[in-house]
Design a protein around this motif. Structure first.
Motif, short mmCIF file in Angstrom:
data_model
loop_
_atom_site.label_atom_id
_atom_site.label_comp_id
_atom_site.label_asym_id
_atom_site.label_seq_id
_atom_site.Cartn_x
_atom_site.Cartn_y
_atom_site.Cartn_z
N ILE A 28 12.66 41.25 14.70
CA ILE A 28 12.66 42.58 15.32
C ILE A 28 14.09 42.94 15.71
O ILE A 28 14.78 42.15 16.36
CB ILE A 28 11.68 42.69 16.51
CG1 ILE A 28 11.74 44.11 17.10
CG2 ILE A 28 11.94 41.64 17.60
CD1 ILE A 28 10.52 44.50 17.88
N ASN A 33 10.64 51.07 13.81
CA ASN A 33 9.63 51.15 12.78
C ASN A 33 8.57 50.06 12.98
O ASN A 33 7.37 50.32 12.98
CB ASN A 33 10.27 51.03 11.39
CG ASN A 33 9.30 51.36 10.26
OD1 ASN A 33 9.37 50.79 9.19
ND2 ASN A 33 8.39 52.29 10.47
N LEU A 34 9.02 48.86 13.23
CA LEU A 34 8.09 47.73 13.32
C LEU A 34 7.08 47.93 14.45
O LEU A 34 5.88 47.68 14.27
CB LEU A 34 8.88 46.42 13.52
CG LEU A 34 8.04 45.16 13.57
CD1 LEU A 34 7.25 44.96 12.27
CD2 LEU A 34 8.90 43.93 13.84
N GLY A 111 17.63 47.29 9.78
CA GLY A 111 16.30 47.87 9.98
C GLY A 111 16.14 49.16 9.22
O GLY A 111 15.07 49.45 8.67
N GLU A 211 14.57 35.50 4.47
CA GLU A 211 15.96 35.90 4.19
C GLU A 211 16.42 36.95 5.20
O GLU A 211 15.73 37.94 5.46
CB GLU A 211 16.08 36.43 2.76
CG GLU A 211 17.51 36.54 2.28
CD GLU A 211 17.59 36.73 0.76
OE1 GLU A 211 16.53 36.81 0.09
OE2 GLU A 211 18.73 36.82 0.25
C1 LIG Z 1 9.82 59.73 14.63
C2 LIG Z 1 10.75 59.06 13.66
C3 LIG Z 1 11.50 59.84 12.79
C4 LIG Z 1 12.37 59.22 11.88
N1 LIG Z 1 13.10 60.00 11.01
C5 LIG Z 1 13.92 59.40 10.08
C6 LIG Z 1 14.64 60.16 9.14
O1 LIG Z 1 14.58 61.38 9.11
N2 LIG Z 1 15.43 59.49 8.24
C7 LIG Z 1 15.53 58.13 8.25
O2 LIG Z 1 16.26 57.58 7.42
N3 LIG Z 1 14.84 57.39 9.12
C8 LIG Z 1 14.03 57.98 10.04
N4 LIG Z 1 13.31 57.22 10.91
C9 LIG Z 1 13.27 55.77 10.72
C10 LIG Z 1 14.33 55.03 11.48
O3 LIG Z 1 15.58 55.30 10.88
C11 LIG Z 1 13.97 53.56 11.34
O4 LIG Z 1 12.81 53.34 12.11
C12 LIG Z 1 15.06 52.64 11.80
O5 LIG Z 1 16.25 52.82 11.03
C13 LIG Z 1 14.63 51.18 11.68
O6 LIG Z 1 15.62 50.34 12.25
P1 LIG Z 1 15.23 49.29 13.38
O7 LIG Z 1 16.44 48.52 13.69
O8 LIG Z 1 14.55 49.96 14.54
O9 LIG Z 1 14.20 48.41 12.56
P2 LIG Z 1 12.97 47.51 13.05
O10 LIG Z 1 11.80 48.40 13.32
O11 LIG Z 1 13.39 46.58 14.13
O12 LIG Z 1 12.74 46.65 11.73
C14 LIG Z 1 12.33 47.23 10.52
C15 LIG Z 1 12.07 46.10 9.52
O13 LIG Z 1 13.29 45.44 9.19
C16 LIG Z 1 13.19 44.05 9.42
N5 LIG Z 1 14.53 43.61 9.84
C17 LIG Z 1 15.29 44.17 10.81
N6 LIG Z 1 16.50 43.58 10.85
C18 LIG Z 1 16.51 42.64 9.87
C19 LIG Z 1 17.51 41.72 9.39
N7 LIG Z 1 18.73 41.65 9.93
N8 LIG Z 1 17.20 40.93 8.34
C20 LIG Z 1 15.96 40.99 7.76
N9 LIG Z 1 14.99 41.83 8.18
C21 LIG Z 1 15.26 42.65 9.21
C22 LIG Z 1 12.11 43.90 10.47
O14 LIG Z 1 11.48 42.62 10.40
C23 LIG Z 1 11.15 45.02 10.07
O15 LIG Z 1 10.32 44.58 9.02
C24 LIG Z 1 12.47 57.81 11.85
C25 LIG Z 1 11.72 57.03 12.74
C26 LIG Z 1 10.85 57.64 13.64
C27 LIG Z 1 10.06 56.77 14.56
#
Ligand SMILES: Cc1cc2nc3c(=O)[nH]c(=O)nc-3n(C[C@H](O)[C@H](O)[C@H](O)COP(=O)(O)OP(=O)(O)OC[C@H]3O[C@@H](n4cnc5c(N)ncnc54)[C@H](O)[C@@H]3O)c2cc1C
Ligand code: SF4
Length: 316
Positions: A28, A33-34, A111, A211
């Motif tokens: 995480i 997203n997760l 992410g 990975e």
């Molecule tokens: C309401 C809403 C609107 C959004 N609108 C957009 C949009 O317009 N455009 C857009 O591009 N995105 C949009 N997003 C998505 C947002 O950009 C992603 O949720 C975010 O970038 C995910 O990053 P995180 O670090 O929170 O990932 P997490 O939720 O923490 O992880 C996502 C996945 O990646 C894996 N992971 C994370 N880090 C690693 C690592 N270092 N190595 C291997 N696996 C890993 C996790 O296990 C999980 O499976 C939106 C999200 C929401 C909730």
């Protein structure tokens, strides 16, 4: 939400090993997203490995003159970085076109590229979905498919990849740097990182179990005009119907990657040879073999018109 255990990772190698040993474990990062997927019980990990204290949050020059972006650099910090804004403006613009300020403050580089599709059926456990439950069917085929793919889809899945940032990375020829569970390092060109759905839409990337993404690498800057244009159903806080990330040089040559039309950021290098000839020929080469549905046929015209707007902006 299903119960899960939690650990805070103390090193990349240990995190990768732990995730390899337990197939139901997930890293995480920002959790944006997760956690949504866990609340809906679409993802049901039994163990979470929190990677937020591992550092990996710097942006550094590489010896080749490119950039190394740590996996945990937040989207806000990446978009605001002076070097990124000056030399890789496309990346900054794509990031700012995505999500909201609050989400970008939490969302990380790794992410973001690993975020899962926004297909409404994937998020609805009451509907068949091959990506969520392999073999159950695809509700979008013959169902509501306005947002879905027009190229690269399969009989199993026509979902699109939702990341704006990944479109920019594809146009910039980024490389994903990883560490495998055995401790070895790997470098995956972004072109090979995301997969098309084929018969296994549940497998979305080239990553092996456990990975760990440590960084995204950018080659040295290529100059040119950097443009990101995103067409969506409302002006902000929405995913792309069609998006185009482009780097156009003064002589009219350039690179073009697209979002909102395929299961992965879509770039057809051969089509870029047509750029000087205008948007119609280029769009037709980009969409060669397209299979739109009745509901998303409009995307075929939208690609051409959005590309036309990008090319005229580049000339202005
Ligand atoms: C309401 C809403 C609107 C959004 N609108 C957009 C949009 O317009 N455009 C857009 O591009 N995105 C949009 N997003 C998505 C947002 O950009 C992603 O949720 C975010 O970038 C995910 O990053 P995180 O670090 O929170 O990932 P997490 O939720 O923490 O992880 C996502 C996945 O990646 C894996 N992971 C994370 N880090 C690693 C690592 N270092 N190595 C291997 N696996 C890993 C996790 O296990 C999980 O499976 C939106 C999200 C929401 C909730
Ligand atoms: S398009 Fe893909 S994600 Fe959407 S319902 Fe079909 S199989 Fe599931």
């Amino acid at each position: 939400m299903k119960a899960f255990t939690y650990e805070r990772a103390t090193s990349v190698a240990l995190a990768a090993k732990a995730a390899h040993e337990n197939p139901r474990a997930r890293f995480i990062a920002g959790g944006t997203n997760l956690l949504d997927l866990m609340k809906l019980e679409i993802e049901t990990p039994t163990h979470l490995i929190d990677i937020n204290r591992l550092g990996l949050d710097t942006i550094e020059r590489t010896p080749e003159g490119g950039l190394r972006i740590g996996a945990l650099v937040r989207n806000t910090d990446l978009a605001a970085d002076d070097t990124v804004r000056r030399d890789y403006g496309l990346l900054s613009r794509a990031l700012l076109a995505g999500a909201s300020g609050q989400l970008r403050n939490k969302a990380t580089t790794a992410g973001n590229v690993l975020q899962r599709t926004r297909c409404a059926y994937f998020y609805d456990p009451g509907q068949p979905c091959n990506k969520r439950q392999p073999g159950s069917g695809c509700s979008a085929i013959g169902g509501f498919s306005r947002q879905h793919a027009v190229v690269g889809g399969s009989r199993s899945c026509i979902a699109t990849h939702p990341s704006d940032m990944a479109v920019a990375l594809r146009a910039l020829d980024a490389t994903i740097e990883t560490v495998r569970a055995d401790g070895s390092r790997r470098f995956i060109p972004i072109a090979d990182f995301h997969r098309l759905p084929g018969d296994t839409p549940e497998i979305e990337t080239d990553l092996e179990r456990g990975e760990f993404i440590t960084a995204v690498l950018l080659p040295p800057p290529i100059g040119g005009r950097h443009i990101y244009r995103k067409v969506r159903d409302r002006a902000s806080y929405a995913f792309a119907l069609v998006s185009i990330g482009a780097v156009i040089q003064p002589d009219g040559t350039g690179r073009v990657a697209l979002g909102g039309i395929a299961h992965k950021p879509w770039r057809v290098e051969a089509a870029e040879a047509e750029l000087k000839g205008g948007s119609r020929k280029t769009a037709s080469a980009i969409l060669d073999g397209a299979h739109p549905t009745e509901q998303n046929r409009f995307k075929v015209d939208l690609v051409e018109r959005t590309l036309g707007a990008v090319l005229s902006e580049a000339r202005s």
